[in-house]
Design a protein around this motif. Structure first.
Motif, PDB file in Angstrom:
ATOM      1  N   ILE A 131       6.688 -12.875 -11.438  1.00 14.86           N
ATOM      2  CA  ILE A 131       5.753 -11.862 -10.972  1.00 14.86           C
ATOM      3  C   ILE A 131       4.369 -12.475 -10.817  1.00 14.86           C
ATOM      4  CG2 ILE A 131       7.018  -9.963 -12.066  1.00 14.86           C
ATOM      5  CD1 ILE A 131       4.833  -9.886 -14.233  1.00 14.86           C
ATOM      6  N   GLN A 132       3.547 -11.835  -9.999  1.00 13.03           N
ATOM      7  CA  GLN A 132       2.151 -12.217  -9.865  1.00 13.03           C
ATOM      8  C   GLN A 132       1.345 -11.495 -10.936  1.00 13.03           C
ATOM      9  OE1 GLN A 132       0.435 -11.732  -5.980  1.00 13.03           O
ATOM     10  NE2 GLN A 132       2.249 -12.509  -4.950  1.00 13.03           N
ATOM     11  N   PRO A 133       0.201 -12.045 -11.314  1.00 10.01           N
ATOM     12  CA  PRO A 133      -0.652 -11.335 -12.270  1.00 10.01           C
ATOM     13  C   PRO A 133      -1.079  -9.987 -11.695  1.00 10.01           C
ATOM     14  CG  PRO A 133      -1.417 -13.595 -11.958  1.00 10.01           C
ATOM     15  CD  PRO A 133      -0.352 -13.339 -10.932  1.00 10.01           C
ATOM     16  N   LEU A 134      -1.198  -9.002 -12.560  1.00  5.97           N
ATOM     17  CA  LEU A 134      -1.572  -7.660 -12.125  1.00  5.97           C
ATOM     18  C   LEU A 134      -2.904  -7.675 -11.378  1.00  5.97           C
ATOM     19  CD1 LEU A 134      -1.128  -4.630 -12.020  1.00  5.97           C
ATOM     20  CD2 LEU A 134      -2.148  -4.478 -14.309  1.00  5.97           C
ATOM     21  N   ALA A 135      -3.881  -8.422 -11.856  1.00  8.96           N
ATOM     22  CA  ALA A 135      -5.191  -8.471 -11.194  1.00  8.96           C
ATOM     23  C   ALA A 135      -5.064  -8.936  -9.745  1.00  8.96           C
ATOM     24  CB  ALA A 135      -6.142  -9.375 -11.962  1.00  8.96           C
ATOM     25  N   THR A 136      -4.204  -9.901  -9.497  1.00  5.90           N
ATOM     26  CA  THR A 136      -3.981 -10.410  -8.145  1.00  5.90           C
ATOM     27  C   THR A 136      -3.377  -9.333  -7.258  1.00  5.90           C
ATOM     28  OG1 THR A 136      -3.652 -12.642  -9.002  1.00  5.90           O
ATOM     29  CG2 THR A 136      -2.789 -12.198  -6.793  1.00  5.90           C
ATOM     30  N   VAL A 137      -2.382  -8.635  -7.783  1.00  6.43           N
ATOM     31  CA  VAL A 137      -1.709  -7.576  -7.023  1.00  6.43           C
ATOM     32  C   VAL A 137      -2.682  -6.432  -6.740  1.00  6.43           C
ATOM     33  CG1 VAL A 137       0.120  -5.840  -7.109  1.00  6.43           C
ATOM     34  CG2 VAL A 137       0.587  -8.187  -7.844  1.00  6.43           C
TER      35      VAL A 137
ATOM     36  N   GLY B  62      -9.023   2.869  -4.012  1.00  7.78           N
ATOM     37  CA  GLY B  62      -8.971   3.993  -4.937  1.00  7.78           C
ATOM     38  C   GLY B  62      -9.102   3.513  -6.368  1.00  7.78           C
ATOM     39  N   GLN B  63      -9.221   4.478  -7.259  1.00  6.61           N
ATOM     40  CA  GLN B  63      -9.322   4.184  -8.684  1.00  6.61           C
ATOM     41  C   GLN B  63      -7.927   4.117  -9.279  1.00  6.61           C
ATOM     42  OE1 GLN B  63     -11.538   7.115 -10.866  1.00  6.61           O
ATOM     43  NE2 GLN B  63     -11.012   6.223 -12.844  1.00  6.61           N
ATOM     44  N   VAL B  64      -7.627   3.041  -9.962  1.00  9.35           N
ATOM     45  CA  VAL B  64      -6.316   2.879 -10.593  1.00  9.35           C
ATOM     46  C   VAL B  64      -6.226   3.816 -11.791  1.00  9.35           C
ATOM     47  CG1 VAL B  64      -4.757   1.278 -11.762  1.00  9.35           C
ATOM     48  CG2 VAL B  64      -6.147   0.484  -9.844  1.00  9.35           C
ATOM     49  N   LEU B  65      -5.225   4.679 -11.776  1.00 10.75           N
ATOM     50  CA  LEU B  65      -5.005   5.617 -12.869  1.00 10.75           C
ATOM     51  C   LEU B  65      -3.939   5.131 -13.832  1.00 10.75           C
ATOM     52  CD1 LEU B  65      -4.983   9.016 -10.923  1.00 10.75           C
ATOM     53  CD2 LEU B  65      -6.889   7.960 -12.181  1.00 10.75           C
ATOM     54  N   GLU B  66      -2.910   4.488 -13.284  1.00 10.69           N
ATOM     55  CA  GLU B  66      -1.775   4.079 -14.112  1.00 10.69           C
ATOM     56  C   GLU B  66      -1.022   2.955 -13.419  1.00 10.69           C
ATOM     57  OE1 GLU B  66       2.302   6.094 -15.960  1.00 10.69           O
ATOM     58  OE2 GLU B  66       0.854   7.347 -14.941  1.00 10.69           O
ATOM     59  N   VAL B  67      -0.510   2.032 -14.212  1.00 11.66           N
ATOM     60  CA  VAL B  67       0.331   0.951 -13.698  1.00 11.66           C
ATOM     61  C   VAL B  67       1.518   0.788 -14.628  1.00 11.66           C
ATOM     62  CG1 VAL B  67       0.485  -1.512 -13.157  1.00 11.66           C
ATOM     63  CG2 VAL B  67      -1.640  -0.290 -12.716  1.00 11.66           C
ATOM     64  N   GLU B  68       2.693   0.679 -14.039  1.00 10.47           N
ATOM     65  CA  GLU B  68       3.909   0.394 -14.803  1.00 10.47           C
ATOM     66  C   GLU B  68       4.609  -0.783 -14.144  1.00 10.47           C
ATOM     67  OE1 GLU B  68       6.521   3.731 -15.373  1.00 10.47           O
ATOM     68  OE2 GLU B  68       4.843   5.095 -15.677  1.00 10.47           O
ATOM     69  N   LEU B  69       5.235  -1.610 -14.950  1.00  9.97           N
ATOM     70  CA  LEU B  69       6.046  -2.712 -14.455  1.00  9.97           C
ATOM     71  C   LEU B  69       7.478  -2.422 -14.844  1.00  9.97           C
ATOM     72  CD1 LEU B  69       6.298  -5.527 -13.152  1.00  9.97           C
ATOM     73  CD2 LEU B  69       5.929  -6.490 -15.441  1.00  9.97           C
TER      74      LEU B  69
ATOM     75  N   GLN C  52      -5.927  -6.535  -6.487  1.00  6.92           N
ATOM     76  CA  GLN C  52      -6.910  -6.969  -5.500  1.00  6.92           C
ATOM     77  C   GLN C  52      -6.313  -6.894  -4.095  1.00  6.92           C
ATOM     78  OE1 GLN C  52      -8.206 -11.057  -5.906  1.00  6.92           O
ATOM     79  NE2 GLN C  52     -10.216 -10.544  -5.089  1.00  6.92           N
ATOM     80  N   ARG C  53      -5.087  -7.317  -3.961  1.00 10.11           N
ATOM     81  CA  ARG C  53      -4.414  -7.287  -2.653  1.00 10.11           C
ATOM     82  C   ARG C  53      -4.192  -5.848  -2.198  1.00 10.11           C
ATOM     83  NH1 ARG C  53       1.105 -10.538  -1.063  1.00 10.11           N
ATOM     84  NH2 ARG C  53       1.164  -9.816   1.087  1.00 10.11           N
ATOM     85  N   VAL C  54      -3.757  -4.998  -3.093  1.00 13.03           N
ATOM     86  CA  VAL C  54      -3.497  -3.594  -2.772  1.00 13.03           C
ATOM     87  C   VAL C  54      -4.790  -2.888  -2.364  1.00 13.03           C
ATOM     88  CG1 VAL C  54      -2.901  -1.373  -3.847  1.00 13.03           C
ATOM     89  CG2 VAL C  54      -1.382  -3.334  -4.119  1.00 13.03           C
ATOM     90  N   ALA C  55      -5.890  -3.195  -3.052  1.00 12.10           N
ATOM     91  CA  ALA C  55      -7.174  -2.523  -2.796  1.00 12.10           C
ATOM     92  C   ALA C  55      -7.663  -2.730  -1.367  1.00 12.10           C
ATOM     93  CB  ALA C  55      -8.224  -3.002  -3.788  1.00 12.10           C
ATOM     94  N   ALA C  56      -7.285  -3.826  -0.750  1.00 10.82           N
ATOM     95  CA  ALA C  56      -7.719  -4.098   0.621  1.00 10.82           C
ATOM     96  C   ALA C  56      -7.206  -3.035   1.591  1.00 10.82           C
ATOM     97  CB  ALA C  56      -7.241  -5.485   1.052  1.00 10.82           C
ATOM     98  N   ASP C  57      -5.989  -2.552   1.377  1.00  9.85           N
ATOM     99  CA  ASP C  57      -5.386  -1.564   2.274  1.00  9.85           C
ATOM    100  C   ASP C  57      -5.342  -0.158   1.687  1.00  9.85           C
ATOM    101  OD1 ASP C  57      -4.806  -3.435   4.311  1.00  9.85           O
ATOM    102  OD2 ASP C  57      -2.981  -4.046   3.266  1.00  9.85           O
TER     103      ASP C  57
ATOM    104  N   VAL D 202       3.630  -4.094  -0.554  1.00  8.65           N
ATOM    105  CA  VAL D 202       3.834  -2.671  -0.811  1.00  8.65           C
ATOM    106  C   VAL D 202       5.173  -2.273  -0.202  1.00  8.65           C
ATOM    107  CG1 VAL D 202       2.980  -0.336  -0.403  1.00  8.65           C
ATOM    108  CG2 VAL D 202       1.365  -2.187  -0.873  1.00  8.65           C
ATOM    109  N   LEU D 203       6.056  -1.757  -1.049  1.00 10.05           N
ATOM    110  CA  LEU D 203       7.378  -1.348  -0.596  1.00 10.05           C
ATOM    111  C   LEU D 203       7.429   0.128  -0.214  1.00 10.05           C
ATOM    112  CD1 LEU D 203       9.376  -3.145  -3.428  1.00 10.05           C
ATOM    113  CD2 LEU D 203       8.978  -3.967  -1.091  1.00 10.05           C
ATOM    114  N   LYS D 204       6.699   0.953  -0.976  1.00 16.58           N
ATOM    115  CA  LYS D 204       6.656   2.391  -0.721  1.00 16.58           C
ATOM    116  C   LYS D 204       5.257   2.892  -1.025  1.00 16.58           C
ATOM    117  CE  LYS D 204      11.352   3.769  -2.036  1.00 16.58           C
ATOM    118  NZ  LYS D 204      12.118   4.605  -2.973  1.00 16.58           N
TER     119      LYS D 204
END
Length: 98
Positions: free
Chosen positions: A32-38, A48-55, A40-45, A87-89
């Motif tokens: 897996i990639q580090p969460l911070a990297t993911v 928003g404010q991250v509320l929750e993350v699950e792996l 940052q990539r997601v934020a480009a498209d 991003v898959l979904k």
């Protein structure tokens, strides 16, 4: 809400520790990639404010499930391939009353 999390009992904490250990092992193994990297990539498209993350492990693939609060109060739930950052979904829900 914070108080409820702070008084979690032994089995819940053991489960959390196990989840963190699995995530750390997957990162160290290069699965897996580090969460911070993911994020940052997601934020480009998807700003928003991250509320929750699950792996989670789904069908042999690591998936980051990310919930974002977007401008205007909308909620966006993303499923992101943890290895590629793709991003898959994406599922958006509008705030009720809008």
């Amino acid at each position: 809400m914070i108080a409820a999390c702070a008084v979690a009992t032994g089995p819940a904490l053991a489960s959390d520790r196990h989840d963190h250990d699995r995530a750390r092992a997957a990162l160290q193994a290069g699965e897996i990639q580090p969460l911070a990297t993911v994020l940052q990539r997601v934020a480009a498209d998807h700003p928003g404010q991250v509320l929750e993350v699950e792996l989670e492990r789904d069908g042999g693939r690591w998936i980051y499930e990310i919930k974002l609060l977007q401008a205007g109060g909308g909620l966006l739930k993303l499923e992101v391939d943890a290895a590629s950052g793709q991003v898959l979904k994406a599922r958006a829900r509008r705030q009720e009353g809008r």
